[in-house]
Every structure is written in structure tokens, then in C-alpha cells.
Scaffold this motif. Sequence first.
Motif, PDB file in Angstrom:
ATOM      1  N   VAL A 227       0.839  -1.201   0.000  1.00 40.92           N
ATOM      2  CA  VAL A 227       0.000   0.000   0.000  1.00 40.92           C
ATOM      3  C   VAL A 227       0.877   1.255   0.000  1.00 40.92           C
ATOM      4  O   VAL A 227       0.578   2.239  -0.692  1.00 40.92           O
ATOM      5  N   VAL A 228       1.974   1.224   0.746  1.00 41.07           N
ATOM      6  CA  VAL A 228       2.926   2.339   0.738  1.00 41.07           C
ATOM      7  C   VAL A 228       3.442   2.569  -0.679  1.00 41.07           C
ATOM      8  O   VAL A 228       3.474   3.709  -1.171  1.00 41.07           O
ATOM      9  N   GLU A 229       3.829   1.496  -1.354  1.00 41.01           N
ATOM     10  CA  GLU A 229       4.379   1.618  -2.708  1.00 41.01           C
ATOM     11  C   GLU A 229       3.350   2.181  -3.678  1.00 41.01           C
ATOM     12  O   GLU A 229       3.652   3.096  -4.453  1.00 41.01           O
ATOM     13  N   ARG A 230       2.137   1.676  -3.633  1.00 44.18           N
ATOM     14  CA  ARG A 230       1.105   2.152  -4.562  1.00 44.18           C
ATOM     15  C   ARG A 230       0.734   3.605  -4.284  1.00 44.18           C
ATOM     16  O   ARG A 230       0.493   4.382  -5.220  1.00 44.18           O
ATOM     17  N   THR A 231       0.670   3.968  -3.018  1.00 37.88           N
ATOM     18  CA  THR A 231       0.313   5.339  -2.667  1.00 37.88           C
ATOM     19  C   THR A 231       1.392   6.319  -3.110  1.00 37.88           C
ATOM     20  O   THR A 231       1.098   7.396  -3.634  1.00 37.88           O
ATOM     21  N   ALA A 232       2.646   5.944  -2.914  1.00 36.14           N
ATOM     22  CA  ALA A 232       3.759   6.809  -3.338  1.00 36.14           C
ATOM     23  C   ALA A 232       3.724   7.036  -4.839  1.00 36.14           C
ATOM     24  O   ALA A 232       3.928   8.166  -5.314  1.00 36.14           O
ATOM     25  N   LEU A 233       3.456   5.987  -5.608  1.00 37.35           N
ATOM     26  CA  LEU A 233       3.396   6.120  -7.066  1.00 37.35           C
ATOM     27  C   LEU A 233       2.215   6.980  -7.482  1.00 37.35           C
ATOM     28  O   LEU A 233       2.349   7.861  -8.350  1.00 37.35           O
ATOM     29  N   MET A 234       1.056   6.749  -6.880  1.00 35.57           N
ATOM     30  CA  MET A 234      -0.140   7.519  -7.239  1.00 35.57           C
ATOM     31  C   MET A 234       0.084   9.010  -7.009  1.00 35.57           C
ATOM     32  O   MET A 234      -0.204   9.842  -7.888  1.00 35.57           O
ATOM     33  N   ILE A 235       0.626   9.373  -5.856  1.00 35.51           N
ATOM     34  CA  ILE A 235       0.788  10.791  -5.544  1.00 35.51           C
ATOM     35  C   ILE A 235       1.886  11.411  -6.391  1.00 35.51           C
ATOM     36  O   ILE A 235       1.785  12.580  -6.794  1.00 35.51           O
ATOM     37  N   ALA A 236       2.933  10.655  -6.708  1.00 40.58           N
ATOM     38  CA  ALA A 236       3.956  11.180  -7.621  1.00 40.58           C
ATOM     39  C   ALA A 236       3.340  11.511  -8.973  1.00 40.58           C
ATOM     40  O   ALA A 236       3.656  12.545  -9.583  1.00 40.58           O
ATOM     41  N   LEU A 256      -6.075   0.194  -2.391  1.00 41.04           N
ATOM     42  CA  LEU A 256      -5.459  -0.281  -3.632  1.00 41.04           C
ATOM     43  C   LEU A 256      -4.631   0.802  -4.319  1.00 41.04           C
ATOM     44  O   LEU A 256      -4.127   0.582  -5.420  1.00 41.04           O
ATOM     45  N   GLY A 257      -4.498   1.966  -3.693  1.00 45.99           N
ATOM     46  CA  GLY A 257      -3.738   3.044  -4.328  1.00 45.99           C
ATOM     47  C   GLY A 257      -4.456   3.645  -5.510  1.00 45.99           C
ATOM     48  O   GLY A 257      -3.825   4.098  -6.468  1.00 45.99           O
ATOM     49  N   LEU A 258      -5.787   3.696  -5.451  1.00 52.79           N
ATOM     50  CA  LEU A 258      -6.604   4.311  -6.506  1.00 52.79           C
ATOM     51  C   LEU A 258      -6.964   5.736  -6.099  1.00 52.79           C
ATOM     52  O   LEU A 258      -7.178   6.022  -4.926  1.00 52.79           O
TER      53      LEU A 258
END
Length: 481
Positions: A227-236, A256-258
Motif C-alpha cells: 500500500v505504501v508503494e502504490r500510494t507513493a506512485l499515485m501521488i507522484a 489499492l492506491g486508486l
Amino acid sequence: MKATFDQILLTPRFGRLPGHFYSRILPTPLPAPYLMAWNTELAHEMGFESMAEQQPNLTDYLCGNRLPQGSEPIASIYSGHQFGVNAGQLGDGRAILIAEYLAPNGRHWEMQLKGAGPTPYSRRADGRAVLRSSIREYLCSEAMHGLGIATTRALGMAGSEQSVWREKLETAAVVLRVAPSFVRFGHFEYHRQNPDSLQTLADWVIQSHYPDCALASNPYVALLESVVERTALMIAKWQAVGFCHGVMNSDNMSILGLTLDYGPFGFMDSFDAGHICNHSDSAGRYAYQQQPEIGLWNLHVLAQTLLPLMDKESALHALQSYQGQFENHFANLLRQKLGLLHWQEDDWNLITRLFELMHHSHCDWTYFWRNLPTSGSQLRNHFQDRATFDIWFANYQTRLSTEARNPLERQAAMNRVNPKYVLRNYLAEIAIRKARDEGDFKEIKALQQCLMHPFDEQTNFEHYAELPPEWAAQIGVSCSS
């Protein structure tokens, strides 16, 4: 044979969890509904009959007046931190999960009506959405998908002349939105005091959406790391296109980082690092430059919630990876936006100086990046301090010269990551006014068609790439949007 609403139904997998995770609730009928939009492209992708006329009773399905056979709709319960404060029990106050659909390609899609009437979690509100906010969500979720940013999607939208009071009297609308899951950080927060329920929810999320985590020595640590990885990518990716969410409460963060819950969002026109798109955010908690930090803040809330399932050291280790992941993702996106093949640490200086110049001059974010490869030297006219921009641009040209790359190849690569079209607030406002005042929904369809391909040159949609008119500065969005 393509599917229709009369044929599809899987009981939502979330609805197989114990009953204290949700309430069963039927949508409230919407009087005299009319069709506003049907997403033929998404319908085709999902394996549905893509043409509206091939979907019997489509409008009734889109507003909840009719349900798929055997449907057992639910509204889920969750908690959350709103503007940094624990808000206690919340829940799906105007969203009702009506079904889950298994597409021919094996993908699961939860189908949720937003604005279909009150639920046990509406907190004395009407459970409705208005035409204005529904059009914005429909268009922006599809625009974000076109930009390659993880998001919920919008399959269709219906309206009604039923009156709804927000800051003024408006009319009702319902969006049928879809996603693999609508589980939020807040779902875990609600069950924090009940370790058995917390573990049940975590096990369900892992089994349904993160099966690889089940193979880890501690599946719950692996879940947090994912979840950390998906969130970091989404916000970037948000930062790279100038997208501001507007209300990054923990209950609006997807497990799910959506990108979830399109309310007072906005794509920046004039660049301002402190841009606040939500007029309800008087303190600027969710300003553009704050979004990466707030993402980490919300992940801390999630990690604290999951502590009954892991040791503190493992949770901290997962959280400590966020900053590096975000910076790596953002640096990679900026590298591509600048047309560079390789990132060098000194490139941060080039970027930082550019951001300072853009902030000082309020240069249009989307226009600048799109025109950098073809009209770079002419962009000086968009800066107050042209001499300083000239120095920056000369340094940029020097940096480009360190890499052997064909200029035409570089331009094409830059155009693949710097969109020409984004959902500017004024474009959404024009579509809203035409729908509201004229009953004309063609603008919604045209905008959607354009935003599906935001990186392409589209001569028939050239006007959507124009800089915003002066009146656009008067558009305000708030938590009621």
C-alpha cells in the motif's frame, strides 16, 4: 455475447464478510430519471454491451430504480481522520454497492451507485449527489485513467429534476462507478479496536487483491509495504500532472492506491506550489505541495491501525520507504517530462529553479510542459523575470546536450508524458452549464472522448487545449462539490 445488467450479478465479495462490516440497504428511487452519460469504451473493456441501446432499462439501472436480479446492495461502515482529526464512525453515506461483475478477462469490478439515497451512515444527510458534482466525478475519473493514473472509473450517469439542497437548490444525479474494490484506509480504522475483525478484513483484502502478500513471512507487513508503494506512485503521478485532490482525508484513501472520491479536486492552471483547490480547506492542509506529506501522514494512520497484526519496527520500516519511493517515482516522471534519458542528482537543482520561476510567474503548468520541446525559448514570454528564465533555459539546453538523442525522438517522448489536455475546471464548468441550463449532454461526451487520449494531437478538440479564460478564476469548489 456481451453482458447486460439483466444478466450480471455476483454478490459482492465484500458482502460475504460478517454483517458488522456493512448494512444492507436499497437505493431510494429517483423520480423521472434521464440518461446523462454511458461510457461505451469502459463498457467494452468490461465485456458489457457497449451501446446504450443494447442495455435494456439502462437509465433505471444507473440510478438504482432497478437492480440486477438477485442483488443484495450494501453500504459499508468505516472511520477516518478528516482534516487531521479523528472523525469517529463514518461510512458510505451516499454510496451503495449493488453488485460485483466478473469480466471475461477475469477482472472483478465492484459496481457502486453514488447518490442513490440515504444509508445508515448518511448522518442525517439526504444521500444524494447533484448534477454538478456527478459530472465532475464522471469526467475526472475517466480523465485520470487516460493520464495513466490509478483511479476508480465511471460507467454511466443518470439525472433527475428532483431538487437537492447544497449551498443552493440543485438537481439530483447518480454516478455508477466501478473499481476492483472501494475499501479505504478508514475501513481498517473502524475495526482497530477489534483485532479479530481487523484481521478478517486484512485477510480478505490480501486474498482478494494482494495474493502475493500471502506468501510473505508476515502477510500484513507485506500488505502495508504494498500500500505504501502504490500510494507513493499515485501521488507522484498526481504531482507530475498538477492534480490536486482537495480532501485527502484518510477515509478518502484507497487501500489499492486508486484515486478515490472526486469532490473539490482541480488541475492547476497557473502554477502555485501552495495552490489550494478546496475552498473548505482554509488552512491549506491539502495544498498541492502538501500532498506527498499528507500521503505519508495517512499511511502512518493506517500503520498504527495495523499494529495488532505486526510489530512496530516492521511498520516503521515500511513507512520509512515511502519518501525514497515517492522521490524516485517523481524524479523519473520529471526526467521524462524534461526529455532526459537518465537522471542525475544535479537535476534536482534544475527542477527546483524551474519550480521557483514558475511559482513566481504563475506560469500555466500544463501549457508549459507541453510546449517545452517545441517552443521552449518562446516560453520566456510567460515569465515575469525573462532574463532569469533565459539563464535557466540555457542551463537546460546544456543539460540536454550531455545526452545523444535525436530531437524529434525526444519531442515525441516528451509528448507521451506531458499531456496536452487535462480536465481544467473551466472545461468541466462549461459541460455542467450546458447540461444544467440546456439539457445538453453532448459536451460531456466530447470532453470524455478528448480526455481519453490526453497526449495526442486532436485537431477536432484543439479548443480544449486553450488557456483558461479570465472568468475561470472565479470558479470555486468546496467539500460540497
